[in-house]
Scaffold this motif. Structure first.
Motif, PDB file in Angstrom:
ATOM      1  N   UNK A 107       0.970  -1.151  -0.102  1.00 23.82           N
ATOM      2  CA  UNK A 107       0.024  -0.248  -0.064  1.00 23.82           C
ATOM      3  C   UNK A 107       1.094   1.574  -0.154  1.00 23.82           C
ATOM      4  N   UNK A 108       1.599   1.090   0.786  1.00 20.98           N
ATOM      5  CA  UNK A 108       3.108   2.582   0.733  1.00 20.98           C
ATOM      6  C   UNK A 108       4.039   2.991  -0.278  1.00 20.98           C
ATOM      7  N   UNK A 109       4.127   1.581  -1.186  1.00 19.78           N
ATOM      8  CA  UNK A 109       4.612   1.205  -2.633  1.00 19.78           C
ATOM      9  C   UNK A 109       3.789   2.426  -3.458  1.00 19.78           C
ATOM     10  N   UNK A 110       2.503   1.724  -3.673  1.00 26.87           N
ATOM     11  CA  UNK A 110       1.434   2.641  -4.477  1.00 26.87           C
ATOM     12  C   UNK A 110       1.097   3.879  -3.729  1.00 26.87           C
ATOM     13  N   UNK A 111       1.260   4.676  -2.951  1.00 29.45           N
ATOM     14  CA  UNK A 111       1.167   5.680  -1.453  1.00 29.45           C
ATOM     15  C   UNK A 111       2.231   6.537  -3.194  1.00 29.45           C
ATOM     16  N   UNK A 112       0.614   7.465  -3.912  1.00 26.50           N
ATOM     17  CA  UNK A 112       0.886   8.953  -4.462  1.00 26.50           C
ATOM     18  C   UNK A 112       2.406   9.807  -3.838  1.00 26.50           C
ATOM     19  N   UNK A 113       1.445  10.127  -2.891  1.00 27.78           N
ATOM     20  CA  UNK A 113       2.430  11.210  -1.833  1.00 27.78           C
ATOM     21  C   UNK A 113       3.737  10.698  -1.626  1.00 27.78           C
ATOM     22  N   UNK A 114       3.948   9.216  -1.611  1.00 28.52           N
ATOM     23  CA  UNK A 114       5.652   8.709  -1.285  1.00 28.52           C
ATOM     24  C   UNK A 114       5.788   9.100  -2.483  1.00 28.52           C
ATOM     25  N   UNK A 183      17.712  -8.530  -8.138  1.00 29.80           N
ATOM     26  CA  UNK A 183      17.244  -7.606  -8.267  1.00 29.80           C
ATOM     27  C   UNK A 183      15.856  -7.767  -8.152  1.00 29.80           C
ATOM     28  N   UNK A 184      15.049  -6.909  -7.643  1.00 31.34           N
ATOM     29  CA  UNK A 184      13.568  -6.975  -7.075  1.00 31.34           C
ATOM     30  C   UNK A 184      13.150  -6.598  -8.320  1.00 31.34           C
ATOM     31  N   UNK A 185      12.508  -7.733  -9.226  1.00 34.76           N
ATOM     32  CA  UNK A 185      11.217  -6.967 -10.444  1.00 34.76           C
ATOM     33  C   UNK A 185      10.395  -6.250 -10.077  1.00 34.76           C
ATOM     34  N   UNK A 186      10.414  -5.633 -11.053  1.00 35.43           N
ATOM     35  CA  UNK A 186       8.953  -4.159 -10.880  1.00 35.43           C
ATOM     36  C   UNK A 186       7.676  -5.285 -10.054  1.00 35.43           C
ATOM     37  N   UNK A 187       6.938  -3.740  -9.405  1.00 41.03           N
ATOM     38  CA  UNK A 187       6.191  -4.496  -9.234  1.00 41.03           C
ATOM     39  C   UNK A 187       5.588  -5.665  -8.322  1.00 41.03           C
ATOM     40  N   UNK A 188       6.525  -5.445  -7.921  1.00 38.87           N
ATOM     41  CA  UNK A 188       6.880  -7.209  -7.040  1.00 38.87           C
ATOM     42  C   UNK A 188       6.818  -6.815  -5.096  1.00 38.87           C
ATOM     43  N   UNK A 189       6.666  -7.365  -4.500  1.00 45.49           N
ATOM     44  CA  UNK A 189       6.387  -6.995  -2.947  1.00 45.49           C
ATOM     45  C   UNK A 189       7.320  -8.439  -2.705  1.00 45.49           C
ATOM     46  N   UNK A 190       8.568  -8.221  -2.082  1.00 46.90           N
ATOM     47  CA  UNK A 190       9.355 -10.037  -1.437  1.00 46.90           C
ATOM     48  C   UNK A 190       9.358  -9.441  -0.018  1.00 46.90           C
ATOM     49  N   UNK A 191       9.328 -10.423   0.886  1.00 48.50           N
ATOM     50  CA  UNK A 191      10.005 -10.523   2.402  1.00 48.50           C
ATOM     51  C   UNK A 191      10.461 -11.371   2.802  1.00 48.50           C
ATOM     52  N   UNK A 209       5.973   3.414  -7.046  1.00 43.31           N
ATOM     53  CA  UNK A 209       5.645   3.471  -8.447  1.00 43.31           C
ATOM     54  C   UNK A 209       4.930   4.506  -7.732  1.00 43.31           C
ATOM     55  N   UNK A 210       4.424   5.100  -9.368  1.00 40.76           N
ATOM     56  CA  UNK A 210       2.895   5.515  -8.896  1.00 40.76           C
ATOM     57  C   UNK A 210       1.982   4.515  -9.127  1.00 40.76           C
ATOM     58  N   UNK A 211       0.472   5.757  -8.224  1.00 38.02           N
ATOM     59  CA  UNK A 211      -0.386   4.129  -8.055  1.00 38.02           C
ATOM     60  C   UNK A 211      -1.136   3.510  -8.631  1.00 38.02           C
ATOM     61  N   UNK A 212      -0.671   4.107 -10.262  1.00 35.91           N
ATOM     62  CA  UNK A 212      -1.776   3.600 -11.472  1.00 35.91           C
ATOM     63  C   UNK A 212      -0.830   2.306 -12.222  1.00 35.91           C
ATOM     64  N   UNK A 218      10.852   4.472  -8.563  1.00 34.74           N
ATOM     65  CA  UNK A 218      11.948   6.274  -8.129  1.00 34.74           C
ATOM     66  C   UNK A 218      12.180   5.375  -6.786  1.00 34.74           C
ATOM     67  N   UNK A 219      12.444   4.545  -5.991  1.00 32.55           N
ATOM     68  CA  UNK A 219      13.168   4.007  -5.137  1.00 32.55           C
ATOM     69  C   UNK A 219      12.592   2.606  -4.408  1.00 32.55           C
ATOM     70  N   UNK A 220      12.464   2.279  -3.713  1.00 34.69           N
ATOM     71  CA  UNK A 220      12.157   1.638  -2.226  1.00 34.69           C
ATOM     72  C   UNK A 220      11.626   1.514  -1.326  1.00 34.69           C
ATOM     73  N   UNK A 221      11.169   1.141  -0.818  1.00 34.93           N
ATOM     74  CA  UNK A 221       9.671   1.296   0.881  1.00 34.93           C
ATOM     75  C   UNK A 221      10.508   0.191   1.757  1.00 34.93           C
ATOM     76  N   UNK A 222      10.625  -0.225   2.423  1.00 34.39           N
ATOM     77  CA  UNK A 222      11.393  -1.606   3.407  1.00 34.39           C
ATOM     78  C   UNK A 222      10.552  -0.607   4.620  1.00 34.39           C
TER      79      UNK A 222
END
Length: 575
Positions: A107-114, A183-191, A209-212, A218-222
């Protein structure tokens, strides 16, 4: 499974201090030894009888061997299945912890403000979302922003259970090494799992990424969350077995007796599928290797299960052996002529029934052998074991889906039912409403009247929810003083009307609350969200809408009902 106890022990939760209870299972008692007469010179007739007795004894021994080679493997198979299922439930609990964190991380990764913050850093955004005040109210222990060059772009932390603060390098450095080769694939969440300041924690990361979903990352949220005692206790409760986490000191000794390796099914977040099992006379020790963020050994998860079923099976076989020997000496020629009808064929039938039962896993079955002999006694022993096993399985299923205090559904059953309703809506669209009820100022109630009175109040609310439910509705306790009511095929008007009745009925219980600034009686705030037949999305969206409506009801003065229309319309209040 020593000591003649039943197969499935009621295991305590990790750290609970509860005693280990066992359930005794009846077994076939050994028959008394026959009295032998004085020695005498044997004539032809007695010699013939002795010969037949010896032949029958040999046949009886062969029958016992058939039973041992067929019955014991069947019990061993049941024991192995139980051990493997216990390990699966345990590791599924860890997997669910990671999955819960991955949902928030995504949810954070697709947050436009982030997304905008990573393009143009904003200190106000960072302070309000991962600054000390924000982290102190979060259930996360660390949040790390990483830019496109792999450098830290922001870090927020909350103290761990041991009082130490997570360090940025505990997350950044292992992830940087991991991403060099993977490398982390695009639009992929890993844990994965790691130790932060010697505390085991779950970690998830997703490209920002952008919400769409379009455009480059533009980076990574951990995000990291401590697996504290309550989380590990919940895993143990869902698994129905106690376990321990031990430091990794290398693989189990190769020379260990009866060391086996079993292959587990695939899990969402665990790549390792190897489970080691070490047998001894009284227990099975299971060990699973947890891996860190770089797929290196991190720690061992260890479970010890009592081998009650194998001991009971051995005891039954021993009893039958004694009985066969005594009967052989007593009956001689008669048993020689009837051994096939009274021993070999029934054992084969029992083996076939046990094999069929093992394949179907219907532990509530009863083997129908209405015989007064040893085979009947053996069957009664098997039925007694199956009864214990069935009761334990039923108890574990009830424990995993029912709230112990109120007797209504718990959070696990609620989540499963909510997911099922969304699957059902995809096949047959219909309105679906969700009520979230939070008892107003319940902490003050507990502080004033004590936790026992608080428990009684929660039980009354649980019974009240059941009274207002239809057969298809589901009341659940999903938090300390938070309840949910899932209403299939109920539109917004119906949900609001029911919520008002429920709020008034709670007030009608007249549960005194002298420290409530809202009302001198116990009241509740209720948030409602309704999913129309034309809406699409996941269950989390409906839950989020109901949660927002609940908080709107609280902000508006409590003791009221607030409905949140999907997707984002102003709240409607009543009360």
């Amino acid at each position: 499974m020593g000591g003649g106890s039943g197969f499935l022990p009621a295991l305590p939760l990790r750290g609970s201090g509860a005693k280990l209870y066992r359930y005794d299972c009846p077994y076939v008692p050994a028959m008394g030894q026959l009295r032998q007469g004085p020695r005498a010179t044997l004539g032809i007739g007695p010699r013939i009888v002795v010969m037949f007795t010896l032949v029958f004894s040999l046949m009886g021994g062969l029958g016992l061997l058939v039973m041992k080679n067929s019955l014991l493997p069947a019990f061993d198979s049941i024991e192995k299945r139980f051990a493997q299922d216990s390990a699966k439930r345990l590791l599924s609990g860890f997997d669910e912890q990671l999955s819960g964190l991955s949902v928030l991380n995504r949810d954070w990764a697709y947050w436009d403000e982030l997304y905008r913050h990573m393009l143009r850093p904003n200190k106000a955004f960072e302070s309000s979302n991962i600054g000390p005040p924000a982290m102190s109210t979060s259930n996360l222990n660390a949040v790390l922003f990483i830019d496109r060059k792999g450098r830290a772009a922001g870090f927020g932390a909350r103290a761990l259970g041991n009082g130490l603060m997570p360090r940025q390098e505990d997350l950044l450095e292992p992830l940087q090494r991991r991403w060099v080769g993977k490398p982390v694939p695009a639009q992929s969440t890993q844990c994965g799992l790691t130790f932060m300041q010697k505390v085991l924690a779950s970690v998830c990361w997703t490209p920002i990424v952008h919400s769409d979903g379009r455009g480059a990352s533009v980076g990574m949220v951990v995000m990291a969350r401590e697996l504290n005692d309550s989380a590990l206790a919940a895993i143990a409760q869902n698994a129905g077995a106690a376990f321990s986490i031990e430091p990794h000191t290398g693989p189990p000794a190769a020379a260990a007796p009866a060391l086996l390796t079993w292959e587990l099914p695939k899990f969402l977040h665990f790549a390792n599928r190897s489970l080691t099992a070490q047998y001894d006379a009284s227990s099975i020790t299971l060990r699973y290797q947890l891996q860190d963020l770089e797929a290196r050994p991190l720690a061992w998860v260890r479970m010890r299960l009592e081998r009650n079923l194998a001991a009971q099976a051995q005891h039954i076989v021993s009893d039958v052996a004694v009985q066969l020997a005594v009967v052989a000496l007593a009956t001689g020629l008669v048993l020689l002529l009837t051994v096939h009808l009274w021993l070999v064929r029934p054992i084969r039938r029992l083996h076939a029934d046990l094999a069929s039962l093992t394949a179907s896993r219907r532990w509530d079955s009863v083997l129908a052998y209405d015989r007064p002999d040893e085979i009947g006694a053996l069957t009664q022993g098997v039925n007694a074991l199956l009864k214990v096993l069935s009761e334990q399985v039923e108890a574990l299923e009830t424990l995993s889906s029912t709230d112990a205090l109120t007797g209504i559904a718990n959070r696990r059953q609620f989540d499963e039912r909510l997911a099922y309703e969304f699957v059902r809506l995809a096949r047959r669209p219909a309105p679906l409403s969700l009520l979230l009820l939070d008892v107003d100022h319940f902490k003050r109630y507990n502080d004033l009247y004590g936790h026992p009175m608080g428990d009684i109040a929660l039980q009354k609310i649980g019974r009240l929810l059941q009274q207002f439910c239809r057969q298809q509705d589901l009341p659940a306790r999903i938090g300390g003083e938070e309840f949910a009511l899932l209403l299939p095929e109920t539109d917004a008007a119906g949900a609001i009307a029911l919520a008002d009745k429920l709020r008034l009925a709670l007030h009608g219980l007249a549960i005194a609350h002298d420290h409530s600034p809202t009302d001198p009686l116990v009241t509740a705030s209720i948030g409602i969200a309704t999913w129309g037949s034309d809406h699409r999305g996941e269950a989390s969206a409906l839950l989020l809408q109901a949660d927002e409506a609940l908080y709107s009801a609280k902000r508006s003065g409590r003791n009221r009902v607030c409905h949140r229309r999907y997707p984002d319309l102003p709240a409607q209040q009543s009360g």
